[in-house]
Design a protein around this motif. Structure first.
Motif, PDB file in Angstrom:
ATOM      1  N   SER A 146       0.849  -1.198   0.000  1.00 10.63           N
ATOM      2  CA  SER A 146       0.000   0.000   0.000  1.00 10.63           C
ATOM      3  C   SER A 146       0.881   1.243   0.000  1.00 10.63           C
ATOM      4  CB  SER A 146      -0.855   0.049   1.269  1.00 10.63           C
ATOM      5  OG  SER A 146      -1.694  -1.058   1.284  1.00 10.63           O
ATOM      6  N   ILE A 147       0.474   2.222  -0.761  1.00  7.94           N
ATOM      7  CA  ILE A 147       1.201   3.504  -0.724  1.00  7.94           C
ATOM      8  C   ILE A 147       0.209   4.643  -0.527  1.00  7.94           C
ATOM      9  CG2 ILE A 147       3.251   2.826  -2.029  1.00  7.94           C
ATOM     10  CD1 ILE A 147       1.978   3.979  -4.515  1.00  7.94           C
ATOM     11  N   LYS A 148       0.724   5.712   0.063  1.00  6.02           N
ATOM     12  CA  LYS A 148      -0.146   6.863   0.334  1.00  6.02           C
ATOM     13  C   LYS A 148       0.603   8.147  -0.027  1.00  6.02           C
ATOM     14  CE  LYS A 148       1.099   7.102   5.227  1.00  6.02           C
ATOM     15  NZ  LYS A 148       2.330   6.325   5.083  1.00  6.02           N
ATOM     16  N   PRO A 149      -0.110   9.255  -0.186  1.00  7.86           N
ATOM     17  CA  PRO A 149       0.559  10.510  -0.572  1.00  7.86           C
ATOM     18  C   PRO A 149       1.697  10.856   0.394  1.00  7.86           C
ATOM     19  CG  PRO A 149      -1.808  10.787  -0.674  1.00  7.86           C
ATOM     20  CD  PRO A 149      -1.572   9.438  -0.064  1.00  7.86           C
ATOM     21  N   GLY A 150       2.812  11.288  -0.177  1.00  8.49           N
ATOM     22  CA  GLY A 150       3.965  11.671   0.642  1.00  8.49           C
ATOM     23  C   GLY A 150       4.978  10.555   0.798  1.00  8.49           C
ATOM     24  N   ASP A 151       4.589   9.313   0.458  1.00 13.04           N
ATOM     25  CA  ASP A 151       5.548   8.205   0.556  1.00 13.04           C
ATOM     26  C   ASP A 151       6.615   8.358  -0.523  1.00 13.04           C
ATOM     27  OD1 ASP A 151       4.136   7.078   2.585  1.00 13.04           O
ATOM     28  OD2 ASP A 151       3.336   5.388   1.437  1.00 13.04           O
ATOM     29  N   GLU A 152       7.864   8.066  -0.145  1.00 12.96           N
ATOM     30  CA  GLU A 152       8.933   8.063  -1.148  1.00 12.96           C
ATOM     31  C   GLU A 152       8.849   6.722  -1.868  1.00 12.96           C
ATOM     32  OE1 GLU A 152      12.872   9.124   0.274  1.00 12.96           O
ATOM     33  OE2 GLU A 152      13.778   7.957  -1.351  1.00 12.96           O
ATOM     34  N   ILE A 153       8.484   6.744  -3.143  1.00 10.57           N
ATOM     35  CA  ILE A 153       8.262   5.469  -3.829  1.00 10.57           C
ATOM     36  C   ILE A 153       9.332   5.148  -4.873  1.00 10.57           C
ATOM     37  CG2 ILE A 153       5.760   5.245  -3.478  1.00 10.57           C
ATOM     38  CD1 ILE A 153       5.423   6.488  -6.304  1.00 10.57           C
ATOM     39  N   LEU A 154       9.877   6.174  -5.492  1.00 16.65           N
ATOM     40  CA  LEU A 154      10.818   5.933  -6.589  1.00 16.65           C
ATOM     41  C   LEU A 154      12.039   6.826  -6.449  1.00 16.65           C
ATOM     42  CD1 LEU A 154       8.163   6.131  -9.421  1.00 16.65           C
ATOM     43  CD2 LEU A 154       9.378   4.053  -8.832  1.00 16.65           C
ATOM     44  N   THR A 155      13.086   6.438  -7.157  1.00 15.27           N
ATOM     45  CA  THR A 155      14.231   7.315  -7.301  1.00 15.27           C
ATOM     46  C   THR A 155      14.403   7.565  -8.793  1.00 15.27           C
ATOM     47  OG1 THR A 155      15.276   6.427  -5.336  1.00 15.27           O
ATOM     48  CG2 THR A 155      16.708   7.594  -6.864  1.00 15.27           C
ATOM     49  N   MET A 156      14.498   8.834  -9.132  1.00 11.80           N
ATOM     50  CA  MET A 156      14.695   9.203 -10.529  1.00 11.80           C
ATOM     51  C   MET A 156      16.184   9.429 -10.739  1.00 11.80           C
ATOM     52  SD  MET A 156      13.024  12.467 -12.412  1.00 11.80           S
ATOM     53  CE  MET A 156      14.077  13.725 -11.732  1.00 11.80           C
ATOM     54  N   SER A 157      16.758   8.759 -11.709  1.00  9.59           N
ATOM     55  CA  SER A 157      18.196   8.854 -11.921  1.00  9.59           C
ATOM     56  C   SER A 157      18.482   9.471 -13.282  1.00  9.59           C
ATOM     57  CB  SER A 157      18.808   7.452 -11.832  1.00  9.59           C
ATOM     58  OG  SER A 157      20.197   7.530 -11.926  1.00  9.59           O
ATOM     59  N   LEU A 158      19.160  10.599 -13.267  1.00 13.82           N
ATOM     60  CA  LEU A 158      19.457  11.317 -14.496  1.00 13.82           C
ATOM     61  C   LEU A 158      20.883  11.837 -14.400  1.00 13.82           C
ATOM     62  CD1 LEU A 158      18.252  12.525 -17.161  1.00 13.82           C
ATOM     63  CD2 LEU A 158      17.651  14.515 -15.827  1.00 13.82           C
ATOM     64  N   MET A 159      21.734  11.449 -15.314  1.00 13.90           N
ATOM     65  CA  MET A 159      23.140  11.862 -15.309  1.00 13.90           C
ATOM     66  C   MET A 159      23.775  11.577 -13.937  1.00 13.90           C
ATOM     67  SD  MET A 159      23.938  13.235 -18.292  1.00 13.90           S
ATOM     68  CE  MET A 159      25.135  14.528 -18.076  1.00 13.90           C
ATOM     69  N   LYS A 160      23.449  10.434 -13.399  1.00 15.57           N
ATOM     70  CA  LYS A 160      23.995   9.967 -12.114  1.00 15.57           C
ATOM     71  C   LYS A 160      23.603  10.880 -10.949  1.00 15.57           C
ATOM     72  CE  LYS A 160      28.266   8.028 -10.560  1.00 15.57           C
ATOM     73  NZ  LYS A 160      29.713   8.170 -10.766  1.00 15.57           N
ATOM     74  N   ARG A 161      22.511  11.616 -11.111  1.00 18.64           N
ATOM     75  CA  ARG A 161      21.965  12.365  -9.975  1.00 18.64           C
ATOM     76  C   ARG A 161      20.668  11.694  -9.573  1.00 18.64           C
ATOM     77  NH1 ARG A 161      18.747  17.598  -9.322  1.00 18.64           N
ATOM     78  NH2 ARG A 161      18.819  17.888 -11.558  1.00 18.64           N
ATOM     79  N   ASP A 162      20.571  11.296  -8.345  1.00 19.33           N
ATOM     80  CA  ASP A 162      19.385  10.589  -7.873  1.00 19.33           C
ATOM     81  C   ASP A 162      18.446  11.539  -7.141  1.00 19.33           C
ATOM     82  OD1 ASP A 162      20.466   8.346  -8.922  1.00 19.33           O
ATOM     83  OD2 ASP A 162      21.156   7.493  -7.034  1.00 19.33           O
ATOM     84  N   THR A 163      17.193  11.514  -7.551  1.00 18.93           N
ATOM     85  CA  THR A 163      16.191  12.387  -6.949  1.00 18.93           C
ATOM     86  C   THR A 163      15.042  11.526  -6.438  1.00 18.93           C
ATOM     87  OG1 THR A 163      16.755  14.097  -8.540  1.00 18.93           O
ATOM     88  CG2 THR A 163      14.649  14.344  -7.419  1.00 18.93           C
ATOM     89  N   PRO A 164      14.706  11.634  -5.151  1.00 20.87           N
ATOM     90  CA  PRO A 164      13.565  10.852  -4.668  1.00 20.87           C
ATOM     91  C   PRO A 164      12.260  11.381  -5.245  1.00 20.87           C
ATOM     92  CG  PRO A 164      14.442  12.232  -2.919  1.00 20.87           C
ATOM     93  CD  PRO A 164      15.318  12.446  -4.100  1.00 20.87           C
ATOM     94  N   VAL A 165      11.364  10.477  -5.562  1.00 28.05           N
ATOM     95  CA  VAL A 165      10.058  10.858  -6.104  1.00 28.05           C
ATOM     96  C   VAL A 165       9.002  10.453  -5.082  1.00 28.05           C
ATOM     97  CG1 VAL A 165       8.429  10.535  -8.005  1.00 28.05           C
ATOM     98  CG2 VAL A 165      10.886  10.477  -8.453  1.00 28.05           C
ATOM     99  N   MET A 166       8.225  11.449  -4.661  1.00 26.05           N
ATOM    100  CA  MET A 166       7.184  11.194  -3.658  1.00 26.05           C
ATOM    101  C   MET A 166       5.863  10.886  -4.353  1.00 26.05           C
ATOM    102  SD  MET A 166       8.987  11.715  -1.037  1.00 26.05           S
ATOM    103  CE  MET A 166      10.505  12.532  -0.600  1.00 26.05           C
ATOM    104  N   PHE A 167       5.116   9.980  -3.776  1.00 22.35           N
ATOM    105  CA  PHE A 167       3.822   9.634  -4.345  1.00 22.35           C
ATOM    106  C   PHE A 167       2.800  10.721  -4.054  1.00 22.35           C
ATOM    107  CE2 PHE A 167      -0.360   7.472  -3.919  1.00 22.35           C
ATOM    108  CZ  PHE A 167      -0.553   7.263  -5.269  1.00 22.35           C
ATOM    109  N   GLN A 168       2.074  11.118  -5.085  1.00 24.19           N
ATOM    110  CA  GLN A 168       0.965  12.062  -4.935  1.00 24.19           C
ATOM    111  C   GLN A 168      -0.244  11.419  -5.597  1.00 24.19           C
ATOM    112  OE1 GLN A 168       1.238  14.732  -3.164  1.00 24.19           O
ATOM    113  NE2 GLN A 168       3.471  14.645  -2.974  1.00 24.19           N
ATOM    114  N   GLY A 169      -1.317  11.349  -4.945  1.00 27.79           N
ATOM    115  CA  GLY A 169      -2.528  10.760  -5.539  1.00 27.79           C
ATOM    116  C   GLY A 169      -3.325  10.026  -4.487  1.00 27.79           C
ATOM    117  N   GLU A 170      -4.340   9.301  -4.966  1.00 22.27           N
ATOM    118  CA  GLU A 170      -5.191   8.539  -4.037  1.00 22.27           C
ATOM    119  C   GLU A 170      -4.405   7.355  -3.492  1.00 22.27           C
ATOM    120  OE1 GLU A 170      -8.454   9.162  -3.086  1.00 22.27           O
ATOM    121  OE2 GLU A 170      -7.967  11.077  -4.006  1.00 22.27           O
ATOM    122  N   PRO A 171      -4.518   7.063  -2.192  1.00 21.47           N
ATOM    123  CA  PRO A 171      -3.814   5.898  -1.661  1.00 21.47           C
ATOM    124  C   PRO A 171      -4.325   4.605  -2.288  1.00 21.47           C
ATOM    125  CG  PRO A 171      -5.239   6.889   0.012  1.00 21.47           C
ATOM    126  CD  PRO A 171      -5.303   7.771  -1.177  1.00 21.47           C
ATOM    127  N   GLY A 172      -3.473   3.608  -2.327  1.00 24.92           N
ATOM    128  CA  GLY A 172      -3.882   2.331  -2.913  1.00 24.92           C
ATOM    129  C   GLY A 172      -2.727   1.357  -2.965  1.00 24.92           C
TER     130      GLY A 172
END
Lengths: 215, 299
Positions: A146-172
């Motif tokens: 289960s995930i809910k808004p604000g959870d860190e779900i993914l890491t976006m990797s671009l040119m070896k820079r990692d950026t955490p991606v937070m979940f926004q949306g309806e929980p599920g």
């Protein structure tokens, strides 16, 4: 998402027109020269690493730099806005439409996209699940998470820079995953499809129904 | 101590850029002046990155603005880590630091932060007489072994939502003993020069080089905005031009992978980097592939 889903409407819609109409839009401003015509069959990106470009659709020239634009999908060129030939166009302008024939798997996917909440890629980059989430997926499977808004779900990797991606949306729960680590995903493409836990049986019914009824 | 050395290093930096007209070089350094405007030096830390994250959150809770360009230096780290949680051995004798920047650049320019850090690090090692090279994206090598590693992460403040770029740098200077599994792949400056270095002087030079290269990112963005052009034209970004002069990646046969140590995806020959800093490689069947992320291992 509604409890009641009109399966017949979905299926009839795809039976009568089993195509997706993909608008090709300009990525930036420039002078346009078409290289594909109405009725031409076009190929999308192919190759093990998605490295073989699709059919050349048009050239866009900006400040003497000519950028070739290739098709991302296979299909037939359904329409071309010929009035734009040789003209200076703005970014985001629709210049042609490709009619892409849908397979059964794609139809299931499109129906699911109507009923799942899509979490899309914020930028063109490579993505991987946050380490904590990945270990939970490895242990319990994605449809138990289960995930809910604000959870860190993914890491976006671009040119070896990692950026955490937070979940926004309806929980599920994470129903569908549309990326694999190491693959480059375009901005706006879906990364994961989220489904409210109580709606899972409904989703299963949709998949079963399409599989059963679609030849 | 570091403040005085940094002042000297910045002044020196201006004289080291003769290819730039004086007024442009001054403007570039002015754009990068926030780098190292605040420095904290600790005798020991677990991870500088974690300290920077904590400081951002504290500022956020207290409704204070985090000082962009702040540097935290530690004499040694007890819990140093690289990407994919790889262990980073950081005993006394190296330069271990994190630079925190408020991310005010447009995405296409911000994507070059990791390259800027790699160029700065490589230029620093070269400034002290060693022939370092940079391997895409930003590993710095001496004699084919890694002398510096850079970890770049983005964090957002939890309340304000402001985005910060954390650039963690580990530079092996006087430390010469490495874990057995790293002996063939790690190097230190001292080992190659045969003498130890003044760590304060090295740290100050590294911060001054970061100041220049990050200033260059900001200056170039301002120029591009004024001229209404993007990165995808034929004119190379000056940072990419600097990177090309320092790299030994172009022309090399490599193994590529998102995490190449754990799972390599393919082997290829590097053809070039494109104007956006992406790596262009030729596969064994002749097809070209362009990668914006992942890592390479030389074959």
């Amino acid at each position: 998402m509604h409890e009641e889903i009109d399966y017949d409407q979905f299926l009839n819609q795809y039976r009568s027109d089993p195509f997706e109409y993909i608008d090709v839009k300009t990525s930036h401003t420039g002078r346009l020269r078409f290289k594909a015509a109405e009725g031409d069959a076009v190929e999308g990106i192919t190759g093990e690493w998605n490295h073989i470009k699709g059919t050349l659709l048009y050239h866009l020239e900006r400040e003497r730099n000519v950028k070739p634009v290739h098709s991302m999908d296979n299909g037939v060129v359904a329409s071309v806005d010929r009035a734009l030939e040789g003209q200076f166009v703005e970014a985001g302008e629709t210049v042609m439409t490709i009619r892409h024939p849908l397979k059964k798997k794609e139809i299931i996917e499109r129906i699911l996209r109507n009923v799942l909440s899509m979490f899309v890629a914020p930028e063109r980059a490579k993505y991987f699940f946050a380490l904590d989430l990945q270990s939970r997926i490895d242990k319990h499977g994605q449809r138990s998470i289960s995930i809910k808004p604000g959870d860190e779900i993914l890491t976006m990797s671009l040119m070896k820079r990692d950026t955490p991606v937070m979940f926004q949306g309806e929980p599920g729960i994470i129903h569908s995953v549309y990326f694999s680590p190491g693959e480059t995903i375009d901005q706006g493409q879906p990364l994961i499809g989220i489904c409210a836990e109580e709606k899972l049986p409904l989703i299963q019914k949709i998949i079963a129904r399409v599989k059963l009824e679609w030849e | 101590m570091i403040a005085k050395a940094l002042l000297q290093a910045r002044q020196l930096e201006l004289s080291l850029r003769p290819s730039y007209p004086r007024e442009i070089a001054t403007a570039i350094l002015r754009y990068g002046a926030m780098v190292g405007a605040e420095c904290e030096h600790l005798p020991e830390a677990s991870r500088c990155m974690d300290l920077a994250r904590a400081e951002i959150q504290i500022c956020d809770r207290e409704d204070r603005s985090f000082p962009s360009g702040r540097v935290i230096l530690a004499d040694q780290l007890t819990g140093g880590k690289g990407r994919f949680l790889r262990h980073w051995h950081a005993p006394a004798g190296g330069v271990w630091m994190v630079l925190t920047l408020a991310n005010t650049l447009l995405p296409e320019h911000a994507a070059l932060y990791p390259l800027a850090a790699g160029v700065a690090c490589c230029e620093t090692v070269r400034h002290f007489g060693l022939n370092a090279t940079v391997k895409w994206v930003n590993d710095v090598l001496l004699g084919g072994r890694k002398v510096a590693g850079i970890l770049t992460e983005t964090v957002s403040s939890s309340r304000g939502g402001e985005e910060f770029v954390l650039i963690g740098i580990g530079l092996n200077v006087n430390n010469t003993s490495f874990a057995p599994e790293l002996r063939n792949t790690a190097a230190s400056m001292c080992e190659f020069s045969g003498h130890p270095f003044d760590l304060t002087e090295i740290a100050a030079m590294l911060i001054a080089k970061l100041s220049w290269n990050i200033g260059l990112l900001h200056y170039t963005e301002a120029e591009h905005l004024a001229a209404d052009r993007g990165l995808d034209d034929d004119r190379p970004h000056p940072l990419i031009a600097s990177w090309r002069l320092l790299t030994d990646t172009i022309g090399r046969r490599v193994r590529f992978g998102f995490n190449v140590v754990e799972s390599a995806q393919y082997t290829a020959t590097v053809v070039d980097v494109d104007p956006c800093g992406h790596l262009v490689m030729r596969l064994e069947n002749g097809d070209l592939v362009t990668e914006s992320g992942g890592e390479i291992m030389y074959l």
